[in-house]
Design a protein around this motif. Structure first.
Motif, PDB file in Angstrom:
ATOM      1  N   ARG A 124      42.128  41.678  45.180  1.00  0.00           N
ATOM      2  CA  ARG A 124      42.327  41.323  43.651  1.00  0.00           C
ATOM      3  C   ARG A 124      41.375  39.867  43.425  1.00  0.00           C
ATOM      4  NH1 ARG A 124      47.983  42.507  42.485  1.00  0.00           N
ATOM      5  NH2 ARG A 124      47.804  44.189  40.587  1.00  0.00           N
ATOM      6  N   VAL A 157      43.877  51.992  50.166  1.00  0.00           N
ATOM      7  CA  VAL A 157      43.256  52.073  48.862  1.00  0.00           C
ATOM      8  C   VAL A 157      42.629  53.284  48.374  1.00  0.00           C
ATOM      9  CG1 VAL A 157      42.105  50.711  47.124  1.00  0.00           C
ATOM     10  CG2 VAL A 157      43.088  49.423  48.853  1.00  0.00           C
ATOM     11  N   GLU A 177      40.279  54.702  45.956  1.00  0.00           N
ATOM     12  CA  GLU A 177      39.487  54.254  44.991  1.00  0.00           C
ATOM     13  C   GLU A 177      38.606  55.300  44.239  1.00  0.00           C
ATOM     14  OE1 GLU A 177      35.686  51.111  44.559  1.00  0.00           O
ATOM     15  OE2 GLU A 177      36.089  52.062  46.554  1.00  0.00           O
ATOM     16  N   CYS A 183      43.355  52.741  43.018  1.00  0.00           N
ATOM     17  CA  CYS A 183      42.405  51.751  42.331  1.00  0.00           C
ATOM     18  C   CYS A 183      41.296  52.579  41.511  1.00  0.00           C
ATOM     19  CB  CYS A 183      41.849  51.004  43.442  1.00  0.00           C
ATOM     20  SG  CYS A 183      40.381  49.800  42.718  1.00  0.00           S
ATOM     21  N   HIS A 200      37.668  51.774  39.714  1.00  0.00           N
ATOM     22  CA  HIS A 200      36.456  50.800  39.590  1.00  0.00           C
ATOM     23  C   HIS A 200      35.793  51.202  38.503  1.00  0.00           C
ATOM     24  CE1 HIS A 200      32.402  49.457  41.010  1.00  0.00           C
ATOM     25  NE2 HIS A 200      33.243  48.257  40.508  1.00  0.00           N
ATOM     26  N   ALA A 208      38.194  46.177  39.049  1.00  0.00           N
ATOM     27  CA  ALA A 208      38.962  47.113  39.695  1.00  0.00           C
ATOM     28  C   ALA A 208      40.414  46.892  39.318  1.00  0.00           C
ATOM     29  CB  ALA A 208      38.876  46.787  41.454  1.00  0.00           C
ATOM     30  N   THR A 209      41.079  47.872  38.684  1.00  0.00           N
ATOM     31  CA  THR A 209      42.472  48.032  38.381  1.00  0.00           C
ATOM     32  C   THR A 209      43.458  48.703  39.365  1.00  0.00           C
ATOM     33  OG1 THR A 209      41.747  48.117  36.209  1.00  0.00           O
ATOM     34  CG2 THR A 209      43.930  48.463  36.276  1.00  0.00           C
ATOM     35  N   PHE A 210      44.368  48.300  39.921  1.00  0.00           N
ATOM     36  CA  PHE A 210      45.438  48.801  40.731  1.00  0.00           C
ATOM     37  C   PHE A 210      46.488  49.106  40.180  1.00  0.00           C
ATOM     38  CE2 PHE A 210      42.915  45.749  43.007  1.00  0.00           C
ATOM     39  CZ  PHE A 210      42.450  46.282  44.155  1.00  0.00           C
TER      40      PHE A 210
END
Length: 757
Positions: A544, A629, A631, A720, A722, A729-731
């Motif tokens: 983050r 992750v 992504e 994630c 992007h 980047a949002t998790f």
């Protein structure tokens, strides 16, 4: 369609601008000579002619106009009294010109680059305000004070404001009517579209109108008469012998006089300073924003002053008032300055009687409008919005020039601006960044491009504030010059102060010939020991923070990983990232990680096949990654092609490729039911989210190893998204719920496990 003048737009504008500048310069040359003390009035005219013909021909400025300057009147009067006679003073002017020539050859014009913009803009606004205050009395017919006097204290023992107050009770009807009529004409001319398109500037028409009205009103007699002190007063010569008699020569017998040489040096310094300042100011007014060569200007001014000293003229400089009128009249090249010099020479010799019919109030109207344009309230608002460090030097320069004179005011403004520069060096010359490396926190101090004695106090203060036990990195990668005194201070800090306070010092970017040696003493790469201390939440926090640095354009400092630096069997990643092959930005950049800190698996549409599962299992179970992750990213062309969203190139007249179709079919099959078939398709962002969530579910379902590691709390699988536009980047978890941000604790036990470089 507007008809252009027969002579061509550029040439015609220069000729007309030269004529307008000539009309304005004529009374100013005479007034400055009168205000300079016991000098012939013709010396001011000679200086104006030389400023146009000699300096105008040699100068590299397109819009600057030179001549006798009101800012030099006090200097001229003082030096004239010091040397004792006008011929001796002319010798000092000649010496000043030679010095200016040498200054230009020595390329000292670079000093112009050190004038703060706040001072330059304060100079422009001050000249505009002075024009308004000084020309109002002339506009209404109070002409006791000489034209061209810009000082606060006037030769008639009045000051700017007392003269203005007295003028309100001593106005004269005839000049007042002429001045107001000319002012109204200029203001209307600039606002009526038809008049603005005419090839004649409003200032020239106003002067012609003033001459006509003055003659007409004088016929009425009484208070309507416009004559005497209300008109331009050019010395008239009946013959060539009379003209020759007006020219004085320098007194060569004083060549050994210390006072004459001191006067020459003084005039050279003051005239050069005023020229360079005015040149900067004029370039800011130039509509085409051209830059004038300062060294060439110094040499041109030097030759001009040598000529003035030889034939009896006052010293010349670049003059902001005439230059402003020149620009406002539409001048394009230095031809306008040359034309103004030719007109001064020809008209003073041939038609002085005609020139003496021009009312001063009509010229005051022209200068008033110029003053309003220079002292624009928008400029004050603009400087205020730039902050106090810009506004206060601007305001101090403006007020200092108005309440003293041009030279003293500029020096006060420069001094006040220097105070702010010193204050800036003391308070915030350095950039300090707290960096959270995998091995601990490092305080990185970025040194500026030029580090000199002005920075020593602030740098010392910054180093004194480094907490005990901290790790500081001195970053000189952008530094071209490091003063020797500062080098000694840094060496003393590293060898004495830092060990006493338990501070570890790393250095990077210092040149080989400096006393300071480059050395890195913190973890340069992730070690197995550090990896084993981490939890999935710690790794998520690191990613983050890395994304925040990526979006701000301030990546973490890292030394170069050269061949042989990392162990051959080094493999201890923070996380493994399953991303789409279509991603524009690598995961290492999105999360600002170092070499080897991420294992990445890239495949079209984040497809989870046997090879992808095996690669991710290896990264977690063998290499020790703590986070998986998945992504996705916005604007994915692979998903667009698979779902038939706008923007796909599938089927656009190209032959169908079997292998590609198989991949796209597999991606479609892997997507949730709501993203397939004839249902309303989700938007770009939601489609990417659905794709990531589906891949997370498939990954967990296919891998017993990952399920076991997740149950043990050793590994965590997160999604994630992007945003390709903003970089954010949002998790989120497998259900699409956003993950709550938690602070990532720092590791300290391995903070000195790095290598020295």
């Amino acid at each position: 369609m507007n008809r252009e003048p027969a002579l061509g737009t550029g040439l015609y504008r220069d000729l007309i601008a030269g004529l307008v500048v000539f009309l304005v310069a004529l009374p100013l040359c005479l007034g400055i000579a009168k205000a300079s003390g016991d000098v012939p009035l013709m010396s001011g005219i000679i200086a104006g002619i030389v400023g146009g013909l000699v300096v105008g021909l040699l100068s590299g400025s397109h819009t600057s106009v030179s001549g006798p300057a009101a800012g030099l009147t006090a200097v001229v009067a003082a030096q004239l009294a010091a040397v004792g006679s006008f011929p001796a003073f002319l010798l000092a002017v000649l010496i000043a010109g030679v010095i200016q020539l040498l200054m230009g050859l020595a390329r000292l014009g670079f000093l112009a680059a050190f004038f703060p913009s706040s001072v330059i803009k304060g100079l422009l606004a001050a000249i505009g305000l002075i024009l308004i205050l000084k020309q109002i009395p002339h506009l209404i017919g109070d002409d006791k004070n000489v034209e061209g006097d810009e000082s606060y204290q006037q030769p008639n023992h009045e000051n700017t404001f007392s003269e203005l107050w007295n003028a309100l009770s001593e106005w004269h009807l005839g000049p007042l009517v002429v001045g107001v009529a000319c002012l109204a004409l200029i203001l209307a001319w600039d606002r009526i579209k038809f008049l603005k398109t005419l090839p004649v500037p409003s200032a020239l028409v106003a002067v012609l109108l003033g001459g006509f009205l003055g003659k007409l009103l004088s016929g009425l007699g009484g208070d309507w008469v416009v004559g005497g002190d209300h008109l331009v007063r050019v010395p008239e010569a009946a013959s060539l012998e009379d003209v020759t008699a007006l020219i004085q020569l320098p007194d060569w017998s004083k060549i050994g006089s210390e006072k004459v040489w001191l006067a020459g040096v003084t005039i050279a310094i003051v005239a050069s300073l005023e020229t360079l300042l005015n040149l900067e100011a004029v370039d800011r007014l130039d509509p085409q924003k051209r830059n004038s060569p300062p060294n060439r200007e110094l040499m041109a001014q030097g030759l001009g002053n040598v000529t003035c000293g030889l034939i009896g003229g006052l010293p010349v400089t670049s003059v902001i008032i005439r230059s402003s009128v020149n620009i406002n009249s539409g001048a394009r090249t230095r031809l306008s300055a040359i034309v103004h010099g030719i007109l001064l020479l020809g008209c003073v010799l041939l038609i002085p009687g005609l020139l003496n019919r021009i009312p001063l109030s009509s010229l005051a109207a022209v200068l008033l409008v110029t003053g309003f344009k220079l002292a624009n309230p928008k400029l004050v608002v603009q400087m205020w919005k730039r902050g106090l460090d810009q506004f206060l030097p601007f305001l101090v320069t403006l007020l200092a020039i108005v309440f003293t004179d041009l030279l003293i005011g500029i020096l006060i403004g420069l001094g006040f601006s220097l105070f702010f520069i010193l204050r800036t060096h003391v308070i915030r010359p350095l950039r300090t960044i707290r960096e959270r490396h995998v091995g601990g926190e490092v305080l990185r101090i970025e040194l500026p491009n030029q580090v000199n004695f002005l920075d020593r106090a602030s740098l010392n203060q910054t180093l004194e504030q480094v907490p005990r036990g901290a790790h500081v990195l001195l970053d000189a990668r952008n530094t071209d010059h490091l003063d020797h005194d500062v080098q000694e201070m840094l060496v003393d800090f590293e060898k004495e102060t830092a060990p006493a306070h338990g501070v570890t010092v790393s250095k990077v970017g210092f040149h080989d010939h400096y006393e300071v040696r480059n050395q890195i003493q913190f973890a340069n790469f992730l070690t197995r020991e550090m990896q084993q201390q981490m939890t999935p939440d710690v790794v998520l926090g690191i990613l983050r923070e890395g994304n925040i640095r990526h979006r701000s354009g301030d990546p973490l400092f890292r030394t170069d990983i050269r061949p042989g630096t990392l162990p051959p069997d080094h493999a201890c990643p923070l996380a493994v990232v399953l991303g789409c092959m279509d991603a524009r930005t690598p995961a290492e950049t999105v999360f600002d990680t170092g070499p080897g800190e991420l294992f990445t698996v890239r495949v079209a549409g984040n497809l989870v096949g046997e090879r992808e599962v095996g690669s991710i299992e290896y990264a977690c179970a063998v290499a020790g990654a703590r986070l998986v992750v998945v992504e996705g990213h916005t604007g994915c062309s692979v998903l667009a092609a698979a779902t038939g969203l706008p923007g796909t190139t599938r089927g656009a007249g190209q032959p169908v490729m079997q292998a590609v179709e198989l991949v796209l079919d597999e991606i479609r099959a892997a997507l949730p039911i709501e993203a397939r078939g004839d249902r309303p398709r989700p938007n770009d962002v939601e489609l990417a989210r659905l794709n990531v969530r589906q891949s997370m579910q498939v990954l967990a379902a296919r891998s017993y190893v990952l399920r076991r590691l997740v149950e043990e709390g050793t590994v965590r699988i997160v999604g994630c998204l992007h945003d390709s536009r903003s970089g954010m980047a949002t998790f989120f978890d497998v259900e699409g719920r956003p993950l709550v941000e938690t602070a990532a604790p720092l590791l300290t036990s391995a903070s000195k496990a790095g290598n020295a470089v």
